[in-house]
Design an enzyme around this catalytic site. Structure first.
Site, mmCIF file in Angstrom:
data_model
loop_
_atom_site.group_PDB
_atom_site.id
_atom_site.type_symbol
_atom_site.label_atom_id
_atom_site.label_comp_id
_atom_site.label_asym_id
_atom_site.label_seq_id
_atom_site.Cartn_x
_atom_site.Cartn_y
_atom_site.Cartn_z
ATOM 1 N N LYS A 11 0.836 -1.204 0.000
ATOM 2 C CA LYS A 11 0.000 0.000 0.000
ATOM 3 C C LYS A 11 0.878 1.265 0.000
ATOM 4 C CE LYS A 11 -3.783 -2.317 2.476
ATOM 5 N NZ LYS A 11 -4.712 -2.220 3.637
ATOM 6 N N TYR A 51 -12.111 -2.383 -3.613
ATOM 7 C CA TYR A 51 -12.689 -2.466 -2.269
ATOM 8 C C TYR A 51 -14.216 -2.432 -2.275
ATOM 9 C CZ TYR A 51 -8.154 -2.174 0.114
ATOM 10 O OH TYR A 51 -6.898 -2.441 0.603
ATOM 11 N N ASN A 114 -1.777 -0.237 7.177
ATOM 12 C CA ASN A 114 -1.187 -1.534 7.544
ATOM 13 C C ASN A 114 -0.291 -2.131 6.456
ATOM 14 O OD1 ASN A 114 -3.235 -2.288 5.844
ATOM 15 N ND2 ASN A 114 -4.419 -3.417 7.376
ATOM 16 N N HIS A 117 -1.730 -5.499 1.401
ATOM 17 C CA HIS A 117 -3.022 -6.140 1.133
ATOM 18 C C HIS A 117 -2.773 -7.544 0.626
ATOM 19 C CE1 HIS A 117 -6.948 -7.001 -0.635
ATOM 20 N NE2 HIS A 117 -6.277 -7.445 -1.687
ATOM 21 N N GLU A 128 -9.312 -9.846 -8.150
ATOM 22 C CA GLU A 128 -8.359 -8.754 -7.974
ATOM 23 C C GLU A 128 -7.242 -8.802 -9.025
ATOM 24 O OE1 GLU A 128 -7.257 -8.925 -3.810
ATOM 25 O OE2 GLU A 128 -9.356 -8.728 -3.207
HETATM 26 N N1 UDP Z 1 -9.594 -0.924 7.458
HETATM 27 C C1 UDP Z 1 -9.641 0.230 8.228
HETATM 28 N N2 UDP Z 1 -10.393 0.228 9.388
HETATM 29 C C2 UDP Z 1 -11.073 -0.872 9.796
HETATM 30 C C3 UDP Z 1 -11.020 -2.038 9.016
HETATM 31 C C4 UDP Z 1 -10.266 -2.036 7.851
HETATM 32 O O1 UDP Z 1 -9.026 1.235 7.880
HETATM 33 O O2 UDP Z 1 -11.733 -0.809 10.845
HETATM 34 C C5 UDP Z 1 -8.787 -0.933 6.232
HETATM 35 C C6 UDP Z 1 -7.459 -1.654 6.439
HETATM 36 O O3 UDP Z 1 -6.457 -0.943 5.720
HETATM 37 C C7 UDP Z 1 -7.717 -3.014 5.838
HETATM 38 C C8 UDP Z 1 -8.653 -2.676 4.686
HETATM 39 O O4 UDP Z 1 -9.471 -1.634 5.208
HETATM 40 O O5 UDP Z 1 -6.520 -3.631 5.400
HETATM 41 C C9 UDP Z 1 -9.532 -3.810 4.220
HETATM 42 O O6 UDP Z 1 -10.204 -4.355 5.345
HETATM 43 P P1 UDP Z 1 -10.321 -5.930 5.532
HETATM 44 O O7 UDP Z 1 -11.293 -6.168 6.633
HETATM 45 O O8 UDP Z 1 -10.599 -6.565 4.209
HETATM 46 O O9 UDP Z 1 -8.866 -6.343 6.078
HETATM 47 P P2 UDP Z 1 -7.656 -7.122 5.372
HETATM 48 O O10 UDP Z 1 -8.266 -8.150 4.451
HETATM 49 O O11 UDP Z 1 -6.833 -6.093 4.620
HETATM 50 O O12 UDP Z 1 -6.889 -7.737 6.509
HETATM 51 MG MG MG Z 2 -9.710 -7.977 2.999
#
Ligand code: UDP
Ligand code: MG
Length: 139
Positions: A11, A51, A114, A117, A128
């Site tokens: 990211k 997303y 974080n 992805h 994707e």
């Molecule tokens: N995210 C966020 N706040 C939250 C949950 C998710 O900013 O409370 C962001 C975070 O960067 C995350 C992305 O949205 O990686 C996608 O969320 P997902 O639940 O799919 O998590 P991931 O699959 O990336 O672990």
């Molecule tokens: Mg996810």
């Protein structure tokens, strides 16, 4: 059956902080093969497609703002069990809960930043990959 593959992306926060080499090294050291790789900046349209599942979440707009804030490094990884394996290497979504030794555990502090992805299922991986890569780019 073909070797399993997945989609991953470093990211903007990861690129900005100079973590591209460190993150790619971990993925390669595990043994995954990088079969396609590119740096690009997402358009708002690409970010919305990527997303789509989070469209109605409270964090959605911040997520789109961040993911379009600078270049990302998109990639396709291949290897046995790579979909679940990448998720384990990444660690928990909230980096404060991600185990030490994972990418998020070692390189990040905030959920919104974080640094990596990874697709969460075979269907997500294929969906994707098609957003970012043409068949010719996948060799
Ligand atoms: N995210 C966020 N706040 C939250 C949950 C998710 O900013 O409370 C962001 C975070 O960067 C995350 C992305 O949205 O990686 C996608 O969320 P997902 O639940 O799919 O998590 P991931 O699959 O990336 O672990
Ligand atoms: Mg996810």
């Amino acid at each position: 059956m073909a070797v399993e593959r997945t989609f991953s992306m470093i990211k903007p926060e990861g690129v900005r902080r100079g973590l591209v080499g460190a993150i790619l090294a971990r993925l390669e050291q595990k043994g995954y093969r990088i079969v396609a790789l590119k740096m690009l900046r997402l358009t708002p349209e690409m970010a919305a497609e990527h997303y789509a599942e989070h469209r109605d979440k409270p964090f959605y707009q911040d997520l789109i703002n961040h993911i379009t804030s600078g270049p990302v490094v998109a990639m396709v990884l291949e290897g046995p069990g790579v979909i679940a394996g990448l998720r384990r290497l990444m660690g928990a979504t909230n980096p404060q809960e991600a185990a030490p030794g994972t990418i998020r555990g070692d390189f990040a502090l905030e959920t919104s930043h974080n640094v990596i992805h990874g697709a969460d299922s075979p269907a997500s991986a294929e969906r994707e990959i098609a957003i970012y890569f043409t068949p010719a780019e996948l060799g």
